[in-house]
Design an enzyme around this catalytic site. Structure first.
Site, PDB file in Angstrom:
ATOM      1  CD  GLU A 613     -53.575  15.852   7.600  1.00 55.12           C
ATOM      2  OE1 GLU A 613     -53.924  16.575   6.737  1.00 55.12           O
ATOM      3  OE2 GLU A 613     -54.544  16.243   8.157  1.00 55.12           O
ATOM      4  CG  HIS A 702     -63.450  16.546  19.356  1.00 54.25           C
ATOM      5  ND1 HIS A 702     -62.123  17.019  19.501  1.00 54.25           N
ATOM      6  CD2 HIS A 702     -63.368  17.870  17.856  1.00 54.25           C
ATOM      7  CE1 HIS A 702     -61.469  18.249  18.333  1.00 54.25           C
ATOM      8  NE2 HIS A 702     -62.656  18.440  18.054  1.00 54.25           N
TER       9      HIS A 702
END
Length: 737
Positions: A613, A702
């Protein structure tokens, strides 16, 4: 000067959207109730902006799950089973959420879209899939619906849409290798239809977000941008268009942006300070409105209003009109400081959340239009806060500075190369082929949450709370032994968040109690605020890891959050370089690793999901970043002996860009998100310099979809075929929390 905002936080006060979404998924909240919550959040945001005097109030910045998914729906870039399109009613919530989370559509199981980071932020977006069969059709129901909502409240808005080039570039090609840019013309046709509909509805301005322009773009891509915007603007039945960029400087795209036939241009002058010189170099924007992003939408520090006013004076000379704007959407910061009842009173005046940033915009606009005297009181308060922060004894710790200085340019590394370590670890651990483990966290049970809330409220004493944590560790360890896992975890019952838990025990941090920020969908995080020098006063994880190890003969992983992730998932100080701050974090976390190893912990995982990131958007800046980021990781792990197995974990990012950096981490095992991407990353590892163990995730934690056994076997088989059985571990994509 007029004012503009890119977007507001979507989660609402008290995380109202999260609660409504999860209630809807669990069957406790109806679709109408969910929509009423969403409408209430939109209404409050619009009214707050109007009360602050914002001139360009955005609409369509809200999303029930993700704005990139909404952009795909807007133009019909969805699978055939999704339905809708053609300007009719928006498809139901079930197919929408099936794309986001997996589920069923027309009675058939549906896999969710891939999830990845939104540029270099901690916001995750869904990745649309485009291919030869993609049939773009305008479906403006959401855009028009929100426009109508605002109009009924007497508020004229500026609809915000993801721009066509960025939508294409943030999508994935299906099949791999398909040229998504070849879909530009039919995609633009869909946008033209949407713009025409907005013109019929009386919209005067529309914003098209093209943050992909802050990355390097090829001549072909910039040519596609020019072609797209010529076609978007050649018809008269459209609103005025502002093309907006954010998250950095636009570099070589500036001359192209200057010449686009649009009425406005938005530039980021916070993370993209070079944009001022780039603008000067091309002669400014004499025929356009400049939306000047001078209020930071990515960080929480109070704006230096005097410095910003001086910058606005320079920018006024470079455009037909300058509008004072946020640098990007405020979805990246918490909603309001007013919700913080117990935030450190010394640090609170240094901060600015979304509502306070609206006030900063208003002060800047009034000072530019009516002159400095009209806002003297606000400017003096701002000067005092900035001065207090600069002079605070809490910001600088001489002992930390001396320790960093003593380190100098040293780059500690582990004492043995990987092949020697692998032999020592196998001798010590005796693991089978395809060893199994989890990433670290287990679900925070209702009983555990109740105990923590009672402890924080003073209704449960320390001794009883600690007993509840030990009881949960006993349960989790027993479960893993029963299942037959090889390397266990203690489940992290003492942690409510992998960053805040450590920040709470390190110096230099404060933890806003209501500082929630959306990560994706209903997932919200509360980033700590890193304001000063960092050190570790006492051990942070040792007690719980040692207790778990005492309950089993199998190895228990010590679980640490790495320095880059601590940096990236905090609101980090802006008064020194990120590299310098990360060294301080690394030294503090390294002290914890030393204690764990001394206590006999044989496997230690240092999580760095944010390493990718943080990769700069511009390729030229990446080698420098990776050099200091991987050095910081090695500062943590260099004390690990040959028989201590060091793991790391990374997830939900385009990890192929940093695959060669894995070797520079000097680790023994890496676990990676891989299930949603169909093990696609493994091919990158075949030729990479990294030769250690690999644990590609075999199921997506998820998604509510439970994979079938044969699906898991197929994924493991694919991994074995690609990398060979000797290197592989079997684990989920991410923590089970």
């Amino acid at each position: 000067m007029r004012t503009a905002v890119h977007g507001m936080p979507r989660i609402g006060p008290g995380r109202a959207l999260k609660r409504a979404l999860e209630g809807y998924w669990a069957g406790r909240v109806t679709a109408d109730q969910l929509e009423e919550t969403a409408a209430s959040i939109r209404r409050q945001n619009w009214q707050t902006m109007v009360a602050a005097g914002i001139d360009f109030v955005p609409s369509n910045d809200f999303s029930l799950y993700d704005h990139v998914l909404d952009a795909a729906v807007l133009v019909g870039a969805v699978p055939p089973w999704f339905g809708g399109g053609g300007g009719g009613d928006r498809p139901g919530l079930e197919p929408y959420f099936a794309l986001a989370r997996g589920g069923e559509a027309n009675g058939q199981p549906v896999a969710p879209l891939e999830l990845t980071k939104w540029f270099d932020t901690n916001y995750h977006h869904l990745v649309p899939e485009l291919g030869p069969g993609t049939d773009f059709r305008a479906d403006g129901a959401k855009v028009v619906g929100e426009l109508t909502e605002a109009s009924e409240q007497g508020i004229a808005t500026m609809p915000a849409l993801l721009g066509p080039l960025t939508l294409l570039l943030r999508s994935s090609a299906r099949p791999t290798g398909f040229d998504v840019l070849g879909l530009l013309d039919p995609l633009v046709d869909a946008y033209v239809d949407v713009l025409a509909e907005l013109q019929r509805r009386g919209v005067r301005w529309v914003r098209l977000d093209e943050p992909s322009l802050v990355e390097e773009r090829s001549a072909e891509e910039l040519g596609a941008l020019e072609r797209a915007y010529r076609r978007l603007t050649e018809r008269g039945d459209r609103p005025a268009i502002a093309i907006s960029t954010f998250f950095g400087p636009v570099g070589e795209a500036m001359p192209v942006v200057r010449d686009l036939p649009v009425e406005g241009v938005g530039l980021d002058f916070c993370l993209g300070r070079e944009n001022l010189d780039l603008l000067r170099d091309v002669g400014g924007l004499p025929d356009k409105v400049l939306f000047a992003g001078v209020v930071d939408g990515r960080n929480v520090w109070a704006n230096d209003l005097e410095a910003t006013l001086a910058e606005l004076d320079r920018l006024e000379e470079l455009a037909r009109e300058t509008v004072v704007s946020t640098s990007c959407s405020l979805l990246h910061v918490p909603l309001a400081l007013s919700a913080e009842e117990s935030l450190d009173p010394d640090v609170a005046p240094w901060l600015s959340f979304a509502h306070e940033k609206l006030e900063e915009l208003a002060v800047l606009a009034r000072a530019s239009g009516e002159g400095r005297p009209s806002v003297d009181q606000a400017l003096e308060a701002n000067r005092a806060a900035l001065r207090a922060r600069r002079e605070s004894a809490r910001v600088v710790d001489p002992a930390v500075r001396q320790r960093v200085a003593a380190l100098g340019e040293a780059d500690p590394r582990r004492s043995s190369p990987y092949p020697e370590r692998a032999r020592a670890q196998q001798s010590a651990l005796g693991l089978p082929r395809l060893p199994t483990t989890t990433i670290g966290s287990f679900p925070q049970t209702p009983e555990l949450r109740t105990a923590r809330a009672a402890w924080r409220a003073g209704r449960l004493d320390d001794a009883e709370y600690r007993r509840s944590l030990r009881h949960e560790i006993d349960r989790v360890v027993s479960l893993q032994e029963e299942v037959g896992l090889d390397v266990l975890v203690h489940g992290e019952p003492e942690r409510d968040d992998m960053v805040r838990y450590f920040a709470d025990q390190l110096t230099g941090f404060v933890l806003p109690a209501e500082g929630w920020v959306q990560s994706y969908g209903s997932r919200c995080v509360r980033p700590p605020v890193l304001y000063g020098d960092v050190s570790r006063p006492a051990p942070m994880t040792l007690e719980w890891t040692a207790y778990a190890q005492s309950r089993t003969t199998r190895p228990v992983k010590g679980m640490l959050t790495g320095p880059v992730t601590m940096l990236r998932w905090s609101f980090v100080r802006d008064d020194q370089s990120q590299a310098a701050t990360t060294v301080q974090l690394a030294l503090a976390i390294g002290d914890e690793l030393v204690d764990l190893q001394a206590a006999g912990t044989a496997v230690i995982q240092v999580d760095e999901p944010a390493l990718r990131e943080g990769l700069p958007l511009r390729r030229a800046d990446r080698p420098g970043y990776l050099a200091w980021a991987t050095r910081a990781f090695r500062l943590v792990t260099s004390a690990a002996g040959p028989a201590t197995q060091v793991h790391t974990h990374m997830c939900y990012a385009q990890l192929g860009d940093i695959v060669d950096a894995l070797a520079d981490l000097d680790i023994d095992v890496v676990s990676l998100e891989a299930a949603r991407a169909g093990m696609g990353l493994l091919g990158d590892l075949v030729d990479a310099r990294y030769r250690g163990g690999v644990g590609p995730g075999v199921y997506d934690v998820h998604s509510p979809t439970v994979p079938e056994l044969d699906q898991l076997v197929a994924l493991v088989g694919q991994a074995v075929e690609t990398l060979g059985v000797e290197r592989l571990w079997v684990n989920p994509d991410c923590g089970l929390k």
